[in-house]
Design an enzyme around this catalytic site. Structure first.
Site, PDB file in Angstrom:
ATOM      1  N   CYS A 175       0.841  -1.211   0.000  1.00 34.89           N
ATOM      2  CA  CYS A 175       0.000   0.000   0.000  1.00 34.89           C
ATOM      3  C   CYS A 175       0.871   1.253   0.000  1.00 34.89           C
ATOM      4  O   CYS A 175       1.563   1.541   0.973  1.00 34.89           O
ATOM      5  CB  CYS A 175      -0.913  -0.029   1.223  1.00 34.89           C
ATOM      6  SG  CYS A 175      -1.809   1.511   1.523  1.00 34.89           S
TER       7      CYS A 175
ATOM      8  N   CYS B 107       0.007   3.735   2.778  1.00 32.09           N
ATOM      9  CA  CYS B 107       0.511   3.252   4.070  1.00 32.09           C
ATOM     10  C   CYS B 107       2.000   3.564   4.193  1.00 32.09           C
ATOM     11  O   CYS B 107       2.467   4.024   5.245  1.00 32.09           O
ATOM     12  CB  CYS B 107       0.290   1.750   4.207  1.00 32.09           C
ATOM     13  SG  CYS B 107      -1.436   1.207   4.050  1.00 32.09           S
TER      14      CYS B 107
END
Length: 193
Positions: free
Chosen positions: A75, A78
């Site tokens: 991600c 993230c």
């Protein structure tokens, strides 16, 4: 009468001096750029954050409020948040549990379902008794996250509850393979009689 004037430097000498100055300048710039890029790059990995986080089970029982993050190593949002999440964890570690749950780990399937995780990063703010108070989804600015944490600690309503930022669609191997017609997270579930 002729004065003794210094001889004019020759053209080859001037060319060599100019080339040397160019090479030195280029070297200094290259080193500066390299060091500049190195200091800006994140040295915080999501795996490190998970390793250093409070275990989920402990967080639910120790009486402190909790910031739980559902994430994946792939991600990009993230990863972008990791450096300042480490800073926030360091700053608030005594007052708030920081929990990291990897959506690719099938162990967390009940939590993925319970908190209706359909995009990451997905943050769930829990009170001291483990009750869900608010959530935020996507790449959230550091200042917004810090204000939410401060409110969580104080027991106040979170100023940016239900915040949404850039996120990655959840496409985890940990999720059960179901038809989109029966998956409650599809937001288009149909009732079949």
């Amino acid at each position: 009468m002729t004065a003794n004037l210094p001889e004019k430097p020759t053209a080859p000498f001037l060319n060599q001096l100019r080339n040397l100055i160019i090479v030195l300048t280029a070297t200094v710039l290259a080193v500066g750029i390299f060091l500049g890029l190195r200091t800006e790059s994140s040295t915080v990995s999501l795996t490190d954050l998970e390793t250093d986080s409070i275990p989920y089970e402990v967080a639910l029982e120790n009486g402190k409020p909790t910031l739980m993050e559902f994430y994946a190593n792939w991600c990009t949002s993230c990863m972008a948040m990791a450096p300042f999440m480490r800073e926030l964890e360091t700053e608030y570690a005594e007052r708030v549990n920081f929990v990291m749950l990897n959506v690719d780990n099938t162990k967390w399937l009940p939590e993925l379902t319970k908190y209706r995780v359909d995009g990451i990063p997905h943050f769930v703010f829990l009170g001291g008794e483990g009750e869900a108070i608010a959530e935020a989804i996507g790449e959230i600015p550091r200042a917004v996250m810090a204000e939410n944490i401060e409110a969580l600690i104080a027991g106040n309503p979170l100023p940016y509850a239900k915040a949404k930022g850039q996120n990655s669609a959840l496409n985890s191997s940990a999720l059960p393979k179901t038809s989109s017609k029966t998956d409650p997270r599809s937001h288009s579930a149909q009732v079949v009689n």
